[in-house]
Motif scaffolding. Structure first.
Motif, PDB file in Angstrom:
ATOM      1  N   ARG A 258       0.812  -1.221   0.000  1.00 57.96           N
ATOM      2  CA  ARG A 258       0.000   0.000   0.000  1.00 57.96           C
ATOM      3  C   ARG A 258       0.841   1.265   0.000  1.00 57.96           C
ATOM      4  NH1 ARG A 258      -5.424  -1.465   0.771  1.00 57.96           N
ATOM      5  NH2 ARG A 258      -5.512  -3.712   0.553  1.00 57.96           N
ATOM      6  N   GLY A 259       2.155   1.145   0.256  1.00 59.76           N
ATOM      7  CA  GLY A 259       3.055   2.283   0.080  1.00 59.76           C
ATOM      8  C   GLY A 259       2.988   3.362   1.139  1.00 59.76           C
ATOM      9  N   VAL A 260       2.459   3.053   2.316  1.00 60.65           N
ATOM     10  CA  VAL A 260       2.373   4.075   3.362  1.00 60.65           C
ATOM     11  C   VAL A 260       3.771   4.525   3.787  1.00 60.65           C
ATOM     12  CG1 VAL A 260       1.354   4.659   5.597  1.00 60.65           C
ATOM     13  CG2 VAL A 260       0.218   3.021   4.102  1.00 60.65           C
ATOM     14  N   GLU A 261       4.745   3.638   3.647  1.00 57.64           N
ATOM     15  CA  GLU A 261       6.135   4.014   3.965  1.00 57.64           C
ATOM     16  C   GLU A 261       6.571   5.236   3.172  1.00 57.64           C
ATOM     17  OE1 GLU A 261       5.697  -0.378   4.703  1.00 57.64           O
ATOM     18  OE2 GLU A 261       5.122   1.011   3.123  1.00 57.64           O
ATOM     19  N   THR A 262       6.149   5.311   1.907  1.00 58.59           N
ATOM     20  CA  THR A 262       6.526   6.456   1.070  1.00 58.59           C
ATOM     21  C   THR A 262       5.999   7.755   1.661  1.00 58.59           C
ATOM     22  OG1 THR A 262       6.330   4.981  -0.852  1.00 58.59           O
ATOM     23  CG2 THR A 262       6.556   7.334  -1.294  1.00 58.59           C
ATOM     24  N   ALA A 263       4.790   7.731   2.188  1.00 54.02           N
ATOM     25  CA  ALA A 263       4.200   8.934   2.795  1.00 54.02           C
ATOM     26  C   ALA A 263       4.995   9.368   4.022  1.00 54.02           C
ATOM     27  CB  ALA A 263       2.745   8.677   3.159  1.00 54.02           C
ATOM     28  N   ILE A 264       5.392   8.393   4.846  1.00 53.89           N
ATOM     29  CA  ILE A 264       6.179   8.725   6.035  1.00 53.89           C
ATOM     30  C   ILE A 264       7.551   9.258   5.644  1.00 53.89           C
ATOM     31  CG2 ILE A 264       7.303   7.731   8.069  1.00 53.89           C
ATOM     32  CD1 ILE A 264       4.863   5.931   8.388  1.00 53.89           C
ATOM     33  N   GLN A 265       8.148   8.657   4.623  1.00 53.40           N
ATOM     34  CA  GLN A 265       9.461   9.117   4.163  1.00 53.40           C
ATOM     35  C   GLN A 265       9.409  10.520   3.575  1.00 53.40           C
ATOM     36  OE1 GLN A 265      10.153   5.899   1.473  1.00 53.40           O
ATOM     37  NE2 GLN A 265      11.105   4.565   3.005  1.00 53.40           N
ATOM     38  N   ALA A 266       8.225  10.964   3.148  1.00 50.14           N
ATOM     39  CA  ALA A 266       8.074  12.307   2.577  1.00 50.14           C
ATOM     40  C   ALA A 266       7.940  13.382   3.645  1.00 50.14           C
ATOM     41  CB  ALA A 266       6.847  12.347   1.655  1.00 50.14           C
ATOM     42  N   LEU A 267       7.576  13.009   4.875  1.00 54.75           N
ATOM     43  CA  LEU A 267       7.300  14.007   5.907  1.00 54.75           C
ATOM     44  C   LEU A 267       8.490  14.912   6.243  1.00 54.75           C
ATOM     45  CD1 LEU A 267       4.930  12.127   8.387  1.00 54.75           C
ATOM     46  CD2 LEU A 267       4.355  13.926   6.745  1.00 54.75           C
ATOM     47  N   PRO A 268       9.750  14.423   6.237  1.00 53.71           N
ATOM     48  CA  PRO A 268      10.861  15.356   6.492  1.00 53.71           C
ATOM     49  C   PRO A 268      10.915  16.513   5.491  1.00 53.71           C
ATOM     50  CG  PRO A 268      11.623  13.107   6.756  1.00 53.71           C
ATOM     51  CD  PRO A 268      10.228  13.030   6.194  1.00 53.71           C
TER      52      PRO A 268
ATOM     53  N   ASP B 185      12.576  10.631  12.693  1.00 57.69           N
ATOM     54  CA  ASP B 185      12.289  11.708  13.654  1.00 57.69           C
ATOM     55  C   ASP B 185      11.032  12.492  13.254  1.00 57.69           C
ATOM     56  OD1 ASP B 185      12.774  13.082  16.004  1.00 57.69           O
ATOM     57  OD2 ASP B 185      13.980  14.633  15.037  1.00 57.69           O
ATOM     58  N   VAL B 186      10.018  11.768  12.758  1.00 61.95           N
ATOM     59  CA  VAL B 186       8.730  12.408  12.431  1.00 61.95           C
ATOM     60  C   VAL B 186       7.588  11.738  13.186  1.00 61.95           C
ATOM     61  CG1 VAL B 186       9.467  13.183  10.134  1.00 61.95           C
ATOM     62  CG2 VAL B 186       8.402  10.918  10.393  1.00 61.95           C
ATOM     63  N   ASP B 187       7.936  10.923  14.191  1.00 65.29           N
ATOM     64  CA  ASP B 187       6.914  10.147  14.879  1.00 65.29           C
ATOM     65  C   ASP B 187       5.885  11.018  15.589  1.00 65.29           C
ATOM     66  OD1 ASP B 187       9.507  10.438  16.296  1.00 65.29           O
ATOM     67  OD2 ASP B 187       8.342   9.803  18.033  1.00 65.29           O
TER      68      ASP B 187
ATOM     69  N   VAL C 178       3.546  19.395   8.456  1.00 68.03           N
ATOM     70  CA  VAL C 178       2.435  18.590   7.942  1.00 68.03           C
ATOM     71  C   VAL C 178       2.318  17.308   8.765  1.00 68.03           C
ATOM     72  CG1 VAL C 178       1.558  17.307   5.958  1.00 68.03           C
ATOM     73  CG2 VAL C 178       2.669  19.526   5.620  1.00 68.03           C
ATOM     74  N   HIS C 179       1.090  16.944   9.132  1.00 79.02           N
ATOM     75  CA  HIS C 179       0.829  15.718   9.893  1.00 79.02           C
ATOM     76  C   HIS C 179       0.191  14.667   8.991  1.00 79.02           C
ATOM     77  CE1 HIS C 179       1.299  17.077  14.256  1.00 79.02           C
ATOM     78  NE2 HIS C 179       1.691  18.107  13.529  1.00 79.02           N
TER      79      HIS C 179
ATOM     80  N   LEU D 267       5.778   0.704  10.529  1.00 77.59           N
ATOM     81  CA  LEU D 267       5.624   2.117  10.193  1.00 77.59           C
ATOM     82  C   LEU D 267       6.051   3.001  11.363  1.00 77.59           C
ATOM     83  CD1 LEU D 267       2.136   2.199   8.388  1.00 77.59           C
ATOM     84  CD2 LEU D 267       4.402   2.228   7.327  1.00 77.59           C
ATOM     85  N   GLN D 268       5.689   2.611  12.574  1.00 77.34           N
ATOM     86  CA  GLN D 268       6.066   3.383  13.750  1.00 77.34           C
ATOM     87  C   GLN D 268       7.586   3.452  13.893  1.00 77.34           C
ATOM     88  OE1 GLN D 268       3.852   1.126  16.630  1.00 77.34           O
ATOM     89  NE2 GLN D 268       2.056   2.476  16.539  1.00 77.34           N
ATOM     90  N   ALA D 269       8.254   2.319  13.660  1.00 79.69           N
ATOM     91  CA  ALA D 269       9.711   2.299  13.749  1.00 79.69           C
ATOM     92  C   ALA D 269      10.332   3.204  12.685  1.00 79.69           C
ATOM     93  CB  ALA D 269      10.221   0.860  13.601  1.00 79.69           C
ATOM     94  N   LEU D 270       9.777   3.193  11.483  1.00 79.62           N
ATOM     95  CA  LEU D 270      10.286   4.049  10.416  1.00 79.62           C
ATOM     96  C   LEU D 270      10.103   5.519  10.775  1.00 79.62           C
ATOM     97  CD1 LEU D 270      11.359   4.536   7.540  1.00 79.62           C
ATOM     98  CD2 LEU D 270       9.002   4.277   6.710  1.00 79.62           C
ATOM     99  N   ALA D 271       8.946   5.881  11.310  1.00 79.57           N
ATOM    100  CA  ALA D 271       8.692   7.274  11.692  1.00 79.57           C
ATOM    101  C   ALA D 271       9.652   7.732  12.783  1.00 79.57           C
ATOM    102  CB  ALA D 271       7.239   7.434  12.153  1.00 79.57           C
ATOM    103  N   GLU D 272       9.935   6.856  13.731  1.00 77.77           N
ATOM    104  CA  GLU D 272      10.891   7.201  14.793  1.00 77.77           C
ATOM    105  C   GLU D 272      12.292   7.389  14.225  1.00 77.77           C
ATOM    106  OE1 GLU D 272      10.681   4.256  17.819  1.00 77.77           O
ATOM    107  OE2 GLU D 272       8.570   4.656  18.291  1.00 77.77           O
TER     108      GLU D 272
END
Length: 526
Positions: free
Chosen positions: A333-343, A374-376, A348-349, A366-371
């Motif tokens: 589903r590619g949610v990782e891409t969205a988290i990787q875009a946040l920096p 540093d966008v968790d 933006v939340h 996903l939580q580990a990736l966000a941490e």
């Protein structure tokens, strides 16, 4: 005496509760003079028969998956379960070694305390020290050897798994893949539904999704032997040969379900699907005499009482840009891409509405990736709301995301969330899947980015945020809402049934077939 209303049985390989497509299609037919019975399967719990408000009977049949479980057991035996058992045993041994070393450390501390208090003689203390040194060396060696053996066993498990994954991928297109051996659960569904279908004697069997198309075809064949003609409809929810690959779904498994579909689709009187691209692909692939009818799974335009729902913002102030992803959480589903875009999107939340629950491994990843990025503090994980609450729940976000990865089924899809976002008034930012890209650009409701490209996703989000009023206006145009609404889409389904049954379907009050309800309860023993 009036004409007897036709009886349609809709069958699906789940418990129906959250399957909005099945429920809405049943309701669409029930309101047009058709008796509708829904058959679903429940793995835990008991069989049940429930009459819904629209006159539809919802029947849950208790399901046992004997053949599937037997295949799983045999496959584990072939595919290195011994290595997995060795890993488990060594993990347990490592825990025992740690515990014994902890005993020694604690005993040493107690001995020191006793010596200081004069409760232990010098000789006894030294003897105890000597014994503990010998034991400590013994357990230290045990810890090292256990760790080495565990590393070897884990490498064996990984190597074995990689070998089987390559085997599955390499043989997926070969003639060695037989759905009868690869997915015996298709026969389990026959055991679950076959007898009750025969006893119910419907006029039409509507098979939802690939799992039960064979059950419908076989039931229609048996009916012919009894001199009873049963029409069949196949509702293809996805393009099966192009399904996304993620554990436990393998290329070999997809190939098996694809061959199962191909074998039985030729017995179907009509085919329904969810997007024009899939309709074209199905007709071409299976040489169907007519192109499948497209019935998109969209929300209703008219909603009598919109429910009061909790805020999706949950503490995020108004004015803070909020992206939302609502749907299944898998790698595909590619949610990782969205988290990787946040920096690249400061301030933006992102709200991730996790179907079926936040308590699952993909969400933890996903939580580990966000941490790590540093966008968790800007990513919020929410449990899903009931189907009727989805649209009002989403309304307070600013952009709906569809970051799916590139698989053939995704390239043809117009997923439910497209229409949920539209009815919530949200502009859409989607990865560049052809059907989605064409739809979004033709309607002007959002922007497109290159799949798996966080920088491009961030740029698309920025473009929408800079002109969100225009995109929102496009997403809420009355003519667009009417075209994609369930009111319009359900008429396509009723037209198909009118043609299939050779009779006009007209709005009618709910039909309550009391005798059928009693019969179903008797068959199920409830």
């Amino acid at each position: 005496m009036g004409e007897v209303a036709p009886h349609v049985v809709m069958m699906v390989a789940n418990d129906i509760v959250n399957d909005t497509r099945v429920l809405k299609e049943a309701d669409a037919l029930a309101g047009a003079g058709v008796r509708v019975t829904l058959f679903g399967v429940v793995r835990d719990g008991t069989a049940s028969v429930e009459r819904m408000g629209n006159g539809v009977l919802k029947v849950l049949v208790r399901g046992r998956f004997v053949l599937r479980d037997d295949r799983t057991r045999r496959r584990k035996g072939r595919r290195g379960s011994r290595s997995g058992e060795a890993v488990a045993a060594l993990v347990a041994r490592a825990a025992r070694v740690r515990a014994r070393r902890g005993d020694l450390k604690a005993a040493a501390g107690h001995a020191v305390a006793q010596r200081r208090a004069g409760q232990l003689s010098g000789v006894a203390f030294k003897v105890g020290v000597a014994k503990r040194v010998v034991l400590a060396k013994r357990w230290q060696v045990a810890a090292v050897t256990t760790r080495l053996r565990l590393n070897v066993a884990r490498r064996q498990v990984k190597t074995t798994g990689n070998i089987w994954r390559r085997w599955d991928a390499r043989t997926a297109k070969s003639k060695r893949v037989s759905w009868r051996t690869e997915i015996p659960e298709a026969y389990d569904y026959e055991t679950i539904f076959g007898d009750i279908l025969d006893k119910t004697r419907p006029d039409v069997i509507h098979a939802h999704d690939m799992h039960v198309i064979g059950v419908a075809a076989r039931a229609a064949g048996r009916a012919q032997l009894r001199g009873h003609s049963v029409k069949t409809v196949y509702d293809a929810h996805e393009f099966v040969p192009g399904l996304s690959v993620y554990p436990p779904r393998t290329p070999r498994l997809i190939a098996a379900w694809s061959r199962h579909e191909a074998e039985f689709i030729r017995y179907m009187d009509r085919v329904v699907t969810v997007s024009p691209a899939i309709a074209r692909a199905l007709q071409q692939r299976h040489e169907l005499p007519r192109e499948p009818t497209v019935v998109m799974n969209s929300p209703r335009l008219e909603q009598d009482d919109r429910p009061a729902v909790p805020s999706i913002r949950q503490g995020i102030p108004e004015g803070v840009p909020l992206l939302v992803y609502s749907g299944g959480v898998t790698r595909a589903r590619g949610v990782e891409t969205a988290i990787q875009a946040l920096p690249e999107l400061p301030g933006v939340h992102l709200a991730v509405v996790c179907v079926p629950t936040v308590e699952m491994r993909p969400v933890y990843e996903l939580q580990a990736l966000a941490e790590k990025l540093d966008v968790d503090d800007r990513v919020h994980y929410l449990d899903p709301v009931p189907p009727d609450d989805v649209v009002p729940f989403l309304e307070q976000a600013d952009i709906g995301l569809i970051p799916i990865l590139r698989f053939p089924s995704h390239e043809m899809a117009l997923p439910n969330k497209v229409f949920e976002y539209i009815f919530a008034g949200l502009p859409i930012v989607t990865s560049d899947m052809p059907s989605l890209q064409e739809f979004v650009r033709q309607t002007g409701i959002g922007e497109v980015f290159e799949a798996e490209n966080p920088t491009d996703l961030a740029a698309a989000v920025t473009r929408v945020l800079e002109d969100r009023d225009t995109y929102r206006e496009n997403a809420t145009k009355p003519e667009l809402l009417r075209e994609v609404s369930w009111e319009t889409q359900s008429q396509h389904l009723r037209d198909l049934y009118a043609d299939l049954l050779g009779r006009r379907l007209a709005p009618t009050p709910p039909i309550e077939d009391v005798e059928l309800e009693k019969s179903l309860r008797t068959i199920l023993g409830i």
